[in-house]
Scaffold this motif. Structure first.
Motif, PDB file in Angstrom:
ATOM      1  N   ASP A 145       0.841  -1.206   0.085  1.00  0.00           N
ATOM      2  CA  ASP A 145       0.249   0.015   0.055  1.00  0.00           C
ATOM      3  C   ASP A 145       1.003   1.250   0.235  1.00  0.00           C
ATOM      4  O   ASP A 145       0.420   2.381  -0.353  1.00  0.00           O
ATOM      5  N   LEU A 146       2.052   1.132   0.486  1.00  0.00           N
ATOM      6  CA  LEU A 146       2.804   2.410   0.528  1.00  0.00           C
ATOM      7  C   LEU A 146       4.008   2.269  -0.481  1.00  0.00           C
ATOM      8  O   LEU A 146       4.191   3.336  -1.127  1.00  0.00           O
ATOM      9  N   ASP A 147       4.278   1.091  -0.791  1.00  0.00           N
ATOM     10  CA  ASP A 147       5.524   1.265  -1.797  1.00  0.00           C
ATOM     11  C   ASP A 147       5.434   1.122  -3.293  1.00  0.00           C
ATOM     12  O   ASP A 147       6.144   1.468  -4.041  1.00  0.00           O
ATOM     13  N   ASP A 148       4.228   0.405  -3.677  1.00  0.00           N
ATOM     14  CA  ASP A 148       3.979   0.509  -5.105  1.00  0.00           C
ATOM     15  C   ASP A 148       3.902   2.020  -5.553  1.00  0.00           C
ATOM     16  O   ASP A 148       4.799   2.225  -6.548  1.00  0.00           O
ATOM     17  N   GLY A 149       3.353   3.003  -4.798  1.00  0.00           N
ATOM     18  CA  GLY A 149       3.303   4.345  -5.369  1.00  0.00           C
ATOM     19  C   GLY A 149       4.727   4.920  -5.123  1.00  0.00           C
ATOM     20  O   GLY A 149       4.960   5.819  -5.845  1.00  0.00           O
ATOM     21  N   LEU A 150       5.471   4.646  -3.857  1.00  0.00           N
ATOM     22  CA  LEU A 150       6.657   5.117  -3.806  1.00  0.00           C
ATOM     23  C   LEU A 150       7.712   4.858  -4.755  1.00  0.00           C
ATOM     24  O   LEU A 150       8.286   5.727  -5.306  1.00  0.00           O
ATOM     25  N   ILE A 151       7.689   3.554  -5.428  1.00  0.00           N
ATOM     26  CA  ILE A 151       8.461   3.104  -6.406  1.00  0.00           C
ATOM     27  C   ILE A 151       8.009   3.572  -7.659  1.00  0.00           C
ATOM     28  O   ILE A 151       8.879   4.177  -8.462  1.00  0.00           O
ATOM     29  N   THR A 152       6.732   3.870  -8.173  1.00  0.00           N
ATOM     30  CA  THR A 152       6.268   4.326  -9.287  1.00  0.00           C
ATOM     31  C   THR A 152       6.655   5.962  -8.981  1.00  0.00           C
ATOM     32  O   THR A 152       7.189   6.475 -10.474  1.00  0.00           O
ATOM     33  N   GLY A 153       6.362   6.423  -7.923  1.00  0.00           N
ATOM     34  CA  GLY A 153       7.093   8.251  -7.904  1.00  0.00           C
ATOM     35  C   GLY A 153       8.379   8.072  -8.288  1.00  0.00           C
ATOM     36  O   GLY A 153       8.769   9.060  -9.105  1.00  0.00           O
ATOM     37  N   LEU A 154       9.142   7.330  -7.762  1.00  0.00           N
ATOM     38  CA  LEU A 154      10.846   7.209  -8.070  1.00  0.00           C
ATOM     39  C   LEU A 154      11.135   7.167  -9.382  1.00  0.00           C
ATOM     40  O   LEU A 154      11.776   8.017 -10.015  1.00  0.00           O
ATOM     41  N   GLN A 183      12.889  10.130 -14.474  1.00  0.00           N
ATOM     42  CA  GLN A 183      12.983  10.854 -15.899  1.00  0.00           C
ATOM     43  C   GLN A 183      12.633  12.111 -16.258  1.00  0.00           C
ATOM     44  O   GLN A 183      12.466  12.439 -17.145  1.00  0.00           O
ATOM     45  N   LEU A 184      12.592  13.077 -14.883  1.00  0.00           N
ATOM     46  CA  LEU A 184      12.068  14.367 -15.183  1.00  0.00           C
ATOM     47  C   LEU A 184      13.223  15.158 -15.621  1.00  0.00           C
ATOM     48  O   LEU A 184      13.233  15.893 -16.514  1.00  0.00           O
ATOM     49  N   ALA A 185      14.654  14.822 -15.242  1.00  0.00           N
ATOM     50  CA  ALA A 185      15.848  15.288 -15.743  1.00  0.00           C
ATOM     51  C   ALA A 185      16.646  14.117 -16.116  1.00  0.00           C
ATOM     52  O   ALA A 185      16.512  13.134 -15.274  1.00  0.00           O
ATOM     53  N   GLU A 186      17.541  14.314 -16.666  1.00  0.00           N
ATOM     54  CA  GLU A 186      18.625  13.334 -17.190  1.00  0.00           C
ATOM     55  C   GLU A 186      19.316  13.032 -15.758  1.00  0.00           C
ATOM     56  O   GLU A 186      20.290  13.646 -15.293  1.00  0.00           O
ATOM     57  N   THR A 187      18.956  11.667 -15.026  1.00  0.00           N
ATOM     58  CA  THR A 187      19.479  11.449 -13.850  1.00  0.00           C
ATOM     59  C   THR A 187      20.734  10.166 -14.032  1.00  0.00           C
ATOM     60  O   THR A 187      19.989   9.050 -14.180  1.00  0.00           O
ATOM     61  N   THR A 212      10.315  20.758 -11.747  1.00  0.00           N
ATOM     62  CA  THR A 212      10.985  19.623 -11.592  1.00  0.00           C
ATOM     63  C   THR A 212      11.642  19.654  -9.971  1.00  0.00           C
ATOM     64  O   THR A 212      11.555  18.442  -9.386  1.00  0.00           O
ATOM     65  N   THR A 213      12.206  20.830  -9.582  1.00  0.00           N
ATOM     66  CA  THR A 213      12.832  20.699  -8.189  1.00  0.00           C
ATOM     67  C   THR A 213      11.706  20.346  -7.351  1.00  0.00           C
ATOM     68  O   THR A 213      12.005  19.434  -6.633  1.00  0.00           O
ATOM     69  N   THR A 214      10.608  20.953  -7.412  1.00  0.00           N
ATOM     70  CA  THR A 214       9.389  20.568  -6.515  1.00  0.00           C
ATOM     71  C   THR A 214       8.978  19.338  -6.515  1.00  0.00           C
ATOM     72  O   THR A 214       8.983  18.581  -5.559  1.00  0.00           O
ATOM     73  N   ARG A 215       8.804  18.684  -7.756  1.00  0.00           N
ATOM     74  CA  ARG A 215       8.217  17.131  -7.833  1.00  0.00           C
ATOM     75  C   ARG A 215       9.498  16.259  -7.388  1.00  0.00           C
ATOM     76  O   ARG A 215       9.085  15.335  -6.785  1.00  0.00           O
ATOM     77  N   ILE A 216      10.620  16.544  -7.472  1.00  0.00           N
ATOM     78  CA  ILE A 216      11.774  15.605  -7.014  1.00  0.00           C
ATOM     79  C   ILE A 216      11.728  15.873  -5.575  1.00  0.00           C
ATOM     80  O   ILE A 216      11.699  14.543  -4.499  1.00  0.00           O
ATOM     81  N   ALA A 217      11.454  16.931  -4.844  1.00  0.00           N
ATOM     82  CA  ALA A 217      11.508  17.072  -3.568  1.00  0.00           C
ATOM     83  C   ALA A 217      10.323  16.623  -2.787  1.00  0.00           C
ATOM     84  O   ALA A 217      10.454  16.033  -1.846  1.00  0.00           O
ATOM     85  N   TRP A 256       9.011  13.949  -3.860  1.00  0.00           N
ATOM     86  CA  TRP A 256       9.104  12.583  -3.615  1.00  0.00           C
ATOM     87  C   TRP A 256      10.023  12.261  -2.383  1.00  0.00           C
ATOM     88  O   TRP A 256      10.018  11.226  -1.642  1.00  0.00           O
ATOM     89  N   LEU A 257      10.923  13.034  -2.312  1.00  0.00           N
ATOM     90  CA  LEU A 257      11.839  12.806  -1.196  1.00  0.00           C
ATOM     91  C   LEU A 257      11.362  12.889   0.050  1.00  0.00           C
ATOM     92  O   LEU A 257      11.559  12.274   1.046  1.00  0.00           O
ATOM     93  N   ARG A 258      10.384  13.914   0.041  1.00  0.00           N
ATOM     94  CA  ARG A 258       9.443  14.099   1.355  1.00  0.00           C
ATOM     95  C   ARG A 258       8.935  12.694   1.665  1.00  0.00           C
ATOM     96  O   ARG A 258       8.722  12.470   2.748  1.00  0.00           O
ATOM     97  N   ARG A 259       8.339  12.132   0.453  1.00  0.00           N
ATOM     98  CA  ARG A 259       7.452  10.856   0.876  1.00  0.00           C
ATOM     99  C   ARG A 259       8.429   9.795   1.096  1.00  0.00           C
ATOM    100  O   ARG A 259       7.922   8.976   2.111  1.00  0.00           O
ATOM    101  N   TYR A 260       9.496   9.935   0.649  1.00  0.00           N
ATOM    102  CA  TYR A 260      10.722   8.757   1.051  1.00  0.00           C
ATOM    103  C   TYR A 260      10.955   8.933   2.502  1.00  0.00           C
ATOM    104  O   TYR A 260      11.167   8.052   3.138  1.00  0.00           O
ATOM    105  N   HIS A 261      11.290  10.264   2.755  1.00  0.00           N
ATOM    106  CA  HIS A 261      11.616  10.278   4.075  1.00  0.00           C
ATOM    107  C   HIS A 261      10.565  10.005   4.990  1.00  0.00           C
ATOM    108  O   HIS A 261      10.773   9.410   6.212  1.00  0.00           O
ATOM    109  N   ASP A 262       9.434  10.280   4.846  1.00  0.00           N
ATOM    110  CA  ASP A 262       8.169   9.726   5.691  1.00  0.00           C
ATOM    111  C   ASP A 262       8.289   8.088   5.671  1.00  0.00           C
ATOM    112  O   ASP A 262       8.284   7.590   6.790  1.00  0.00           O
TER     113      ASP A 262
END
Ligand code: AMP
Ligand code: MG
Length: 539
Positions: A377-386, A391-395, A440-445, A447-453
């Motif tokens: 319930d948590l990680d399917d979305g976390l991984i999809t989001g990652l 792919q938002l910027a060349e990473t 892009t920065t906002t979207r990456i951040a 996701w990071l907040r979600r990961y942090h939680d």
């Protein structure tokens, strides 16, 4: 250094050649090109080369085979492992196989430039098939010359060992020997053939049997030979399944589905793109096999393929590999169907592939993110989001995970950090800083907040998380441009970078402070350079 010991090649190498002893042979001897029916292999002799010289060898593989350092560094070694000197105990042969190439049945392929010398029994009793790649034509060479160039041989040698040390199932490479001869190749099939230095890699695996070895007999209706090969494979490589029977055949196919799924997840984990997943390049043991125009993901792009031959279709792109492996398993199921004569259990095994893939993928991603256990319930979305933010910027995928591991989460409440500061530690992973727009920065951040939680919820401290992540997210991979630099130097007569990379990639998960340069993302000059981002099948 110790003085070289005396050695006797005949004593050092113990051969037990089961494949040629137990399976039907082509009655015709010799290397002339032909269709070979009702046989698993043809006996052949390697072609003599002018001046074999050792470029590099892998000491771990030598140890597996029970070969002493003195022997590996002796004058005999390059003669034996270029094919110049065939020992009495060897029984050289080329295997007959077929395959689907880019989705189409291609008929007989076979070992066109690989010659198996026989099976060495290592000190622990394990059998290892020893195979020379590039040792001259065989009945299966079709219109090609049976040879290999130094460029592709360095790539195969280094990548086999790099994959092994990454923990990815793979065939191994004992040695890389230059032949002192030139081989003409038109590297980009654009009418510019040129001579290149020739080489022979000695590959080693418990078996080099591919899906295509079974397919050829099914395609020709040689069901008795098919059965002999299946029975042989089960007895020698899958003895834990018991004596061959219909039930055993099914258990065997199920296991092949499982090991194939596991191999693919490993590829996704480390960012490896095989590049030519034809059914003749699929090992029955679930090993990565046939390192041709493979590549390593730099910027995370599921649609990336290094193979110029596949540029139009992207059939073998990074993110397609799980589906293609399934398609290839369907072809294997079709091939062994005559021995089973029931579709339902085969289909069930194929759907188990999907399940096995899913569960390996989930646990791998859990480890890559440093979490204790997968929570759907948590990680399917976390991984999809990652995978979206990657792919938002060349990473750079490799750098991204290492930087993510190093984040000090929880040091300051995340809601007090602005987006740009929050993602700052990841900057290194981005190829084009201008792509980090405010959005892009906002979207990456985000996701990071979600990961942090999620990490908080998991209860894992930073140190434990870092250790977990750094054990599965390599610091060092065989970046495409690094392999090319090693090739450029070796072609000028300096193999030192091959040695450096071999040493570096023995410890891909460790920080190696003096080797930091090898962890850098692809430099700009390599973006479009042939051999770095684009490779052909020419080898
Ligand atoms: P690959 O694309 O490397 O998987 O090779 C497909 C088929 O072509 C296999 O049967 C190979 O043995 C054969 N092949 C590739 N390169 C050569 C070569 N230089 N000489 C002979 N056969 C080759
Ligand atoms: Mg192949």
């Amino acid at each position: 250094m110790n003085a070289p010991q005396e050695y006797q090649p005949q004593e050092t190498l113990t051969f037990d050649n089961r494949f040629t002893r137990e399976l039907p042979a082509d009655p015709e001897i010799g290397n002339t090109r032909r269709q070979v029916t009702r046989a698993c292999y043809s006996r052949v002799q390697p072609t003599q080369v002018a001046q074999p010289q050792l470029v590099a060898y892998a000491r771990e593989v030598a140890e597996e085979l029970g070969l002493s350092r003195a022997f590996c560094e002796s004058d005999d070694f390059p003669h034996i492992f270029s094919g110049n000197r065939v020992l009495d105990s060897m029984d050289p042969y080329a295997m007959c196989y077929g395959g689907h190439q880019f989705g189409n049945w291609a008929g007989q392929l076979g070992d066109g430039r690989a010659i198996n010398l026989g099976e060495i029994v290592g000190p622990t009793g394990k059998h290892w098939v020893v195979q020379l790649k590039g040792a001259g034509p065989t009945p299966y060479s079709r219109s090609a010359d049976g040879l290999a160039v130094l460029r592709s041989s360095i790539r195969e040698f280094l990548c086999s060992e790099a994959m092994y040390h990454l923990g990815v199932p793979t065939t191994r490479a004992l040695s890389l020997v230059s032949t002192g001869e030139h081989v003409v190749r038109d590297m980009f099939y654009d009418g510019n053939p040129k001579p290149e230095p020739g080489a022979v890699v000695c590959r080693v695996a418990p078996s080099f049997v591919r899906f295509g070895n079974f397919q050829i007999f099914a395609a020709r209706g040689e069901i008795d030979v098919l059965q002999r090969l299946v029975d042989y494979t089960i007895r020698t490589d899958f003895p834990h399944l018991g004596e061959p029977s219909q039930a055993t055949y099914l258990a065997w196919f199920e296991e092949v589905c499982r090991t194939t799924a596991q191999m693919i997840v490993h590829w996704l984990r480390v960012g490896f793109v095989h590049g030519v997943m034809n059914t003749d390049n699929m090992s029955i043991l679930g090993l990565t096999i046939d390192y041709g125009p493979y590549g390593w993901l730099e910027n995370y792009d599921p649609n990336w393929t290094p193979n110029t031959t596949d540029a139009a279709g992207h059939r073998y792109a990074f993110g397609k590999q799980p589906q293609i492996a399934h398609w290839n398993l369907v072809q294997l199921a079709n091939a062994i169907y005559p021995l089973i004569e029931q579709t339902e259990p085969l289909e069930k095994a194929l759907s188990n592939y999907v399940q096995e893939f899913e569960s390996c993928w989930q646990s791998t991603m859990t480890h890559k993110l440093g979490l204790q256990a997968f929570k759907p319930d948590l990680d399917d979305g976390l991984i999809t989001g990652l995978l979206e933010i990657l792919q938002l910027a060349e990473t750079d995928m490799t750098i991204f995970y290492r930087r993510l591991a190093s984040l000090e989460l929880g040091a300051k409440p995340v809601d007090q950090l602005d987006d740009a500061t929050f993602i700052q530690p990841l900057f290194d992973a981005y190829y084009v800083p201008e792509q980090l727009t405010p959005e892009t920065t906002t979207r990456i951040a985000a996701w990071l907040r979600r990961y942090h939680d999620r990490v908080r919820e998991d209860g894992t401290d930073n140190e434990t998380r870092r250790k977990r992540m750094n054990a599965v997210n390599p610091k060092y991979v065989l970046r495409n441009y690094l392999a090319q630099l090693a090739i450029d130097k070796a072609e000028q007569g300096d193999p030192s970078m091959v040695h450096d990379l071999l040493e570096l990639l023995r410890h891909p998960y460790d920080e190696q402070p003096d080797k930091e340069a090898y962890a850098q993302k692809r430099p700009d000059w390599a973006r479009q350079r042939p051999g770095c981002s684009m490779l052909s099948c020419s080898s």
